[in-house]
Design an enzyme around this catalytic site. Structure first.
Site, PDB file in Angstrom:
ATOM      1  N   GLY A 299       1.120  -1.127   0.205  1.00 14.03           N
ATOM      2  CA  GLY A 299       0.100   0.077   0.093  1.00 14.03           C
ATOM      3  C   GLY A 299       0.484   1.492  -0.202  1.00 14.03           C
ATOM      4  O   GLY A 299       1.987   1.630   0.876  1.00 14.03           O
ATOM      5  N   CYS A 306      -3.273   9.820   3.793  1.00 15.65           N
ATOM      6  CA  CYS A 306      -1.996   9.881   2.924  1.00 15.65           C
ATOM      7  C   CYS A 306      -2.104  11.412   2.316  1.00 15.65           C
ATOM      8  O   CYS A 306      -3.009  11.215   1.848  1.00 15.65           O
ATOM      9  CB  CYS A 306      -1.444   8.361   2.006  1.00 15.65           C
ATOM     10  SG  CYS A 306      -1.768   7.336   3.319  1.00 15.65           S
ATOM     11  N   GLY A 340      -4.061   0.406   4.425  1.00 21.53           N
ATOM     12  CA  GLY A 340      -4.128   1.771   3.978  1.00 21.53           C
ATOM     13  C   GLY A 340      -5.290   1.511   2.934  1.00 21.53           C
ATOM     14  O   GLY A 340      -5.939   0.289   1.714  1.00 21.53           O
ATOM     15  N   GLY A 341      -6.769   2.472   3.193  1.00 18.54           N
ATOM     16  CA  GLY A 341      -7.641   2.520   2.108  1.00 18.54           C
ATOM     17  C   GLY A 341      -9.112   2.025   2.290  1.00 18.54           C
ATOM     18  O   GLY A 341      -9.787   2.355   1.610  1.00 18.54           O
ATOM     19  N   SER A 363      -7.203   4.197  10.825  1.00 19.43           N
ATOM     20  CA  SER A 363      -7.992   4.857   9.930  1.00 19.43           C
ATOM     21  C   SER A 363      -9.948   4.125  10.997  1.00 19.43           C
ATOM     22  O   SER A 363     -10.349   4.971  12.357  1.00 19.43           O
ATOM     23  CB  SER A 363      -9.121   6.229   9.624  1.00 19.43           C
ATOM     24  OG  SER A 363      -9.488   5.505   8.682  1.00 19.43           O
TER      25      SER A 363
HETATM   26  P1  XMP Z   1      -5.910   3.518   6.637  1.00 18.62           P
HETATM   27  O1  XMP Z   1      -6.330   3.909   5.415  1.00 18.62           O
HETATM   28  O2  XMP Z   1      -6.728   2.422   7.332  1.00 18.62           O
HETATM   29  O3  XMP Z   1      -4.783   3.529   6.703  1.00 18.62           O
HETATM   30  O4  XMP Z   1      -6.127   4.585   7.783  1.00 18.62           O
HETATM   31  C1  XMP Z   1      -3.441   3.847   7.590  1.00 18.62           C
HETATM   32  C2  XMP Z   1      -2.094   3.512   6.662  1.00 18.62           C
HETATM   33  O5  XMP Z   1      -1.910   4.396   6.110  1.00 18.62           O
HETATM   34  C3  XMP Z   1      -0.364   4.777   6.026  1.00 18.62           C
HETATM   35  N1  XMP Z   1      -0.020   6.052   6.294  1.00 18.62           N
HETATM   36  C4  XMP Z   1       0.459   6.705   5.835  1.00 18.62           C
HETATM   37  N2  XMP Z   1       0.918   6.744   4.545  1.00 18.62           N
HETATM   38  N3  XMP Z   1       1.177   8.762   4.778  1.00 18.62           N
HETATM   39  C5  XMP Z   1       0.898   8.499   3.684  1.00 18.62           C
HETATM   40  O6  XMP Z   1       1.551   8.038   2.705  1.00 18.62           O
HETATM   41  C6  XMP Z   1       1.217   9.523   6.053  1.00 18.62           C
HETATM   42  O7  XMP Z   1       1.093  10.078   6.427  1.00 18.62           O
HETATM   43  C7  XMP Z   1       0.617   7.955   6.332  1.00 18.62           C
HETATM   44  N4  XMP Z   1       0.423   7.807   8.100  1.00 18.62           N
HETATM   45  C8  XMP Z   1      -0.188   6.600   7.758  1.00 18.62           C
HETATM   46  C9  XMP Z   1      -0.251   2.915   6.574  1.00 18.62           C
HETATM   47  O8  XMP Z   1       0.857   2.501   6.192  1.00 18.62           O
HETATM   48  C10 XMP Z   1      -0.693   3.366   7.660  1.00 18.62           C
HETATM   49  O9  XMP Z   1      -0.481   1.538   8.025  1.00 18.62           O
END
Ligand code: XMP
Length: 481
Positions: A299, A306, A340-341, A363
């Site tokens: 991801g 992000c 992520g996502g 999130s």
């Molecule tokens: P969700 O969508 O579940 O994603 O909130 C969590 C994941 O987001 C990544 N992450 C980041 N990616 N900038 C990024 O591009 C950031 O500041 C950042 N902080 C977290 C990470 O892989 C996490 O598990």
């Protein structure tokens, strides 16, 4: 320059086509999956290694529910190791090193030790660890004189019921119940303390039958590491505290830094599983697996907080990234973690169907009680804060932690954030959120006629949809209550 002929798809671009199902009920579906070879989770969910998501409290609940938490690394080495210890202490079959106190101590000292160690009782011992008595919260709470020696308020050895070091759990449960006891000290042939079994621990084991545990009955926990030289010390401290899995996690995981770090960890501790990431293309999986990674996290830029794709122009829509990486992961026998996502249980099912073994959540868990930080109230509603680990404030705090120094105004201007700070509605307890998410996955698996996640991979057929299909997919043309 090259442009790929195929489009990259994200969760919203596809649906899963329903398949014949012989599954009688959602409860017949098995959601277990490999985190890495040798660690199977009852529910295929990890809490993200972010400072607004996973500290000890979240990790304890995640493991109790059958998933796992990965402790973030944006704290000192000592603090991260202490968080690991807290998770490992939260539940066990036998407390191997119970907290003890010397006979010469006072009631005030016993009170302080219980408060500091967050336990309800202490074993009283001499200099050679011989059991002399037991002092509990009840004894010290009612004592009037804080300077009184504990000798006068403790239960002495003669009145204690004890068991041998290898006491089976069933027999311990029977003894605790029969005598209505809270604690059963274990002593060896010479009367030295060899452990402790508590009623609380036995109750917890019964309450969480699907918990993710190690061979000693302690909850499992992962720790995030960076790729700097002091991250080896971090790994060592966390391992000594009982960590089960290392996760080498940097934004661009398909890099020499990550590969070298994975190699170093595997060389030093071949038996400790290492997850590495993040990548978004199959070559990344191949290279990290070749370096020794036991699982790969996929991801780039898909996360809710992000902005990597906006700031750098890089990323691969998450469904395509997972599907392409999983193809290689399956060939190599390396589980894929979709990170992520994910916004709904449907997204989790899609990520798993695309070939992921497990899904990491940020999130979706940020609004829960167990996420670090207190809820804030806005317009009468409760929210919790979530921030990207590459956000402006997270960057500043990291610099402060590294340099142990005051951050100047120009330092703020130097930072190019790739994440944002945000808040999400307060959502109550993690157990309730997971119940909904896992219920959705179970239902999704039964639509696919899949009893296991491995079968889901085989049976899954995606159909690409249009904007019309997406509009049709949510509730529409009604005023929702
Ligand atoms: P969700 O969508 O579940 O994603 O909130 C969590 C994941 O987001 C990544 N992450 C980041 N990616 N900038 C990024 O591009 C950031 O500041 C950042 N902080 C977290 C990470 O892989 C996490 O598990």
């Amino acid at each position: 320059m090259k442009i790929r002929p195929t489009v990259g798809l994200s969760f919203d671009d596809v649906l899963l086509v329903p398949k014949f199902s012989a599954i009688r009920s959602r409860s017949a579906v098995n959601t277990s999956a490999d985190l890495v070879k040798g660690i199977r989770l009852h529910i295929p969910i990890l809490s993200a290694n972010m400072d607004t998501i996973t500290e000890a409290r979240m990790a304890i609940t995640m493991a109790q529910q059958g998933g796992i938490g990965i402790l973030h690394r944006f704290m000192s080495i000592a603090d991260q190791a202490e968080q690991v210890e807290r998770v490992k202490r939260a539940e066990s079959m036998v407390v191997e090193k119970p907290i003890t106190i010397r006979l010469q101590s006072t009631v005030a000292e016993a009170r302080q030790k219980m408060a500091e160690s967050d336990v309800g009782g202490l074993l009283v011992v001499d200099g050679e660890n011989h059991l002399l008595g037991l002092i509990t919260n009840r004894d010290v709470l009612l004592a009037q004189d804080a300077d009184e020696p504990i000798l006068t308020v403790m239960t002495p050895k003669e009145r204690l019921i004890t068991a041998g070091p290898d006491e089976p759990l069933d027999s311990a449960r029977h003894t605790l119940y029969k005598h209505r006891l809270e604690k059963l000290p274990l002593v060896d042939g010479e009367g030295r303390v060899a452990g402790l079994i508590t009623a609380q621990d036995i109750i917890k084991i019964q309450q969480h039958p699907n918990a993710t545990k190690d061979s000693r009955g302690r909850l499992r926990v992962g720790v995030a590491l960076g790729v700097r030289s002091d991250d080896i010390q971090r790994a060592e401290a966390c391992l000594n505290a009982g960590a089960d899995v290392f996760l080498v996690d940097i934004a661009h995981g398909h890099s020499n830094h990550t590969i070298r770090m994975v190699e170093r960890l595997k060389k030093r501790w071949p038996q400790v599983p290492v997850i590495a990431g993040n990548v978004a293309a199959p070559d990344g999986v191949r290279d990290l697996a070749a370096a020794g990674a036991d699982a790969v996290k996929v991801g780039v830029g898909a996360g809710s907080i992000c902005i990597t794709r906006v700031v750098t122009g890089f990323g691969v829509p998450q469904l395509t990234a997972v599907a392409e990486c999983a193809e290689v992961g399956h060939q190599l026998g390396v589980p894929i973690i979709a990170d992520g996502g994910a916004r709904t249980s449907g997204d989790l099912t899609k990520a798993l169907a695309a070939g992921a073994s497990t899904v990491m959540l940020g999130s979706l868990l940020a609004g829960t009680e167990e996420a670090p930080g207190a809820p804030v109230v806005r317009d009468g509603r409760q929210y919790k804060v979530v921030r990207g680990m590459a956000s402006l404030t997270a960057n500043v705090e990291r610099r402060r932690l590294d340099a142990d120094a005051v951050i100047r105004e120009e330092d703020w201007n130097e930072i190019v954030p790739e994440g944002v700070e945000a808040f999400v509605p307060y959502r109550g307890e993690v157990a309730d959120v997971l119940h909904q998410l896992v219920g959705g996955i179970r239902s999704g698996m039964s639509y696919a006629g899949a009893e296991t996640i491995e079968q889901l991979w085989k049976n899954a057929e995606f159909i690409q949809i249009t904007a019309g299909g997406l509009r049709e997919s949510g509730s529409h043309d009604v005023n929702r209550l």
